[in-house]
Write an enzyme that holds these catalytic residues in place. Structure first.
Site, PDB file in Angstrom:
ATOM      1  N   PHE A 260       0.813  -1.215   0.000  1.00 56.71           N
ATOM      2  CA  PHE A 260       0.000   0.000   0.000  1.00 56.71           C
ATOM      3  C   PHE A 260       0.846   1.265   0.000  1.00 56.71           C
ATOM      4  CE2 PHE A 260       0.799  -0.130   4.557  1.00 56.71           C
ATOM      5  CZ  PHE A 260       0.712   1.182   4.975  1.00 56.71           C
ATOM      6  N   LYS A 261       2.058   1.168   0.498  1.00 51.27           N
ATOM      7  CA  LYS A 261       2.886   2.367   0.622  1.00 51.27           C
ATOM      8  C   LYS A 261       3.397   2.864  -0.720  1.00 51.27           C
ATOM      9  CE  LYS A 261       3.741   1.270   5.381  1.00 51.27           C
ATOM     10  NZ  LYS A 261       4.621   0.807   6.447  1.00 51.27           N
ATOM     11  N   ASP A 262       3.171   2.098  -1.782  1.00 50.55           N
ATOM     12  CA  ASP A 262       3.527   2.591  -3.110  1.00 50.55           C
ATOM     13  C   ASP A 262       2.802   3.901  -3.421  1.00 50.55           C
ATOM     14  OD1 ASP A 262       5.402   0.733  -4.109  1.00 50.55           O
ATOM     15  OD2 ASP A 262       3.814  -0.713  -4.522  1.00 50.55           O
TER      16      ASP A 262
ATOM     17  N   THR B 115       7.510   0.059   4.113  1.00 47.86           N
ATOM     18  CA  THR B 115       7.851   1.462   3.870  1.00 47.86           C
ATOM     19  C   THR B 115       9.190   1.570   3.156  1.00 47.86           C
ATOM     20  OG1 THR B 115       6.606   2.275   5.775  1.00 47.86           O
ATOM     21  CG2 THR B 115       8.353   3.681   4.957  1.00 47.86           C
TER      22      THR B 115
END
Length: 433
Positions: A106-108, A140
């Site tokens: 999701f941190k993309d 991250t």
């Protein structure tokens, strides 16, 4: 738009200052001085808009006063070059799959957005090299390293706890080289995060080099994560299932759920949120008692959530004007042991055929435990289960196929440097850079 510090002792900053500095001079986190409500017609028509169209309107509300429209649109569209589908898992429970980006996590979204926005500011000002410090408990580091890889004028230092990230996650940020330096810290995630925060406050280091952070303490990292909550709502609205939508967020440093709460303040009609924790239950205990008591993190199967003093609690506390009852009105909590996470992984696969990662399993179980009649739940599947292949295969007795994107990272050579958790060692390393 101006940005103030959660500690209230720093002067207001511009967006550019907030992004480039990362942390306020009084050690507080930057907050926008106002949150714009989006017009009702946006919500009336949201199901007919693309992910990029939705995200641009959300981004414009935060950044439109400070970034030219064509530049901001380019940043948003470049960032979101992949889909974030809401996939049905069982009746009235959907998985929002946030693992279709370059590093399968999701941190993309936040990392790619921040890399592009920071790059814009550097080009605009013709500034000296900016050095990005990022502490990671797993995803991250890979998202930030790959988001900034090869970006001119930026060098990234990734600090990660030795032996406490999955082998595949480690490959994603230790094999890159170029402008990425991986630092293996002999400690836990909280030690890595403390090193980053102390560096920002050190006069010698700040005189020696320009520092910023790409952790969710940076407004350019956490605010863009609001994009996919709006898109999740749009997808459920198209199915006629958005009227009583509940979102469950597996939570570690609390930047993800914080961005969701900003979305709610902008008018996003999500009924309520659940923050799902592993054994690191600091926020869960705060909800129960009204007392925030940080403690050393413990290692779990859901390692990205192994945080004992979540930074973004300060933002949530500020957003709700330090009102415990108001926070509890919008957010409930859940917490799961490793044994419960493993059992959920098995049951989810047996009952539905869907394979979660350990973090998504916390979210799925919290919805199973906490949904009320008539509600529809969406949990965040924050990373591809193959990123935790060893753990997931052992629990499920499977051999998860590793996507080609991950296989490419695994072929590289590890290039990390070992450091103690002592700040003096970290400072001396940076002063020699």
């Amino acid at each position: 738009m101006k940005y103030y510090s959660t500690n209230g002792k720093s002067p207001f900053a511009t967006l550019e200052q907030a992004v480039v500095k990362g942390l306020a001079s009084d050690k507080g986190l930057f907050m926008p001085d106002r949150i714009k409500k989006l017009p009702q017609e946006f919500y009336d028509n949201i199901e007919n808009l693309s992910f990029q169209e939705i995200a641009y309107q959300v981004a414009d509300a935060f950044f439109g006063e400070d970034v030219p429209a064509d530049t901001l649109k380019q940043i948003v569209y470049d960032t979101l070059s992949f889909d974030v589908p809401a996939v049905p898992v069982k009746e009235n429970i959907y998985s929002l799959e946030l693992f279709h980006g370059p590093t399968l996590a999701f941190k993309d979204v936040g990392a790619r957005f921040m890399a592009r926005l920071l790059g814009y500011f550097i080009r605009k000002q013709g500034q000296q090299q900016v050095n990005v410090l990022v502490a990671t408990s797993g995803d991250t580091g890979s998202a930030v390293a790959n988001g900034f890889l090869g970006v001119e004028g930026i060098h990234v230092y990734v600090l990660y706890p030795k032996g406490k990230v999955s082998p595949i996650q480690e490959c994603q940020f230790t094999t890159l080289g170029q402008n990425i330096t991986a630092l293996e810290i002999d400690g836990v995630f909280d030690d890595c995060q403390a090193l980053v925060k102390n560096a920002f406050m050190d006069a010698d280091l700040n005189a020696h080099m320009k520092l910023t952070s790409a952790n969710s303490i940076n407004v350019a990292r956490f605010l863009p994560q609001a994009f996919y909550y709006f898109y999740a709502y749009a997808q459920l609205k198209k199915l006629g299932k958005a009227d009583q939508m509940v979102v469950c967020v597996p939570s570690g440093n609390f930047g993800n759920i914080c961005s969701a709460l900003f979305g709610k303040k902008m008018g996003l009609p999500i009924k309520r949120f659940i923050a799902a924790n592993n054994a690191n239950d600091i926020f869960y205990n705060y909800l129960k008692t009204g007392k925030y008591t940080p403690k050393p993190s413990v290692q779990t199967l859901a390692n990205a959530m192994d945080v004992g003093d979540p930074s973004n609690f300060a933002r949530i506390y500020d957003l709700y004007h330090k009102n415990h009852a108001a926070i509890c009105a919008d957010i409930s909590g859940a917490t799961y042991t490793d044994e419960q996470i493993a059992q959920t992984l098995r049951e989810c696969k047996q009952e539905t055929g869907y394979v979660c990662d350990p973090h998504g399993a916390c979210g799925y179980q919290a919805l199973k435990d906490g949904l009320l009649p008539g509600e529809v739940g969406v949990f965040l599947e924050t990373a591809h289960p193959a990123k935790f292949k060893g753990v997931v295969d052992e629990i499920l007795g499977t051999d998860i196929e590793i996507p080609a994107k991950l296989q490419a990272f695994m072929k590289g050579t590890k290039q990390s440097l070992s450091l103690s958790k002592d700040f003096a060692d970290f400072k001396q390393f940076l002063l020699k850079e």
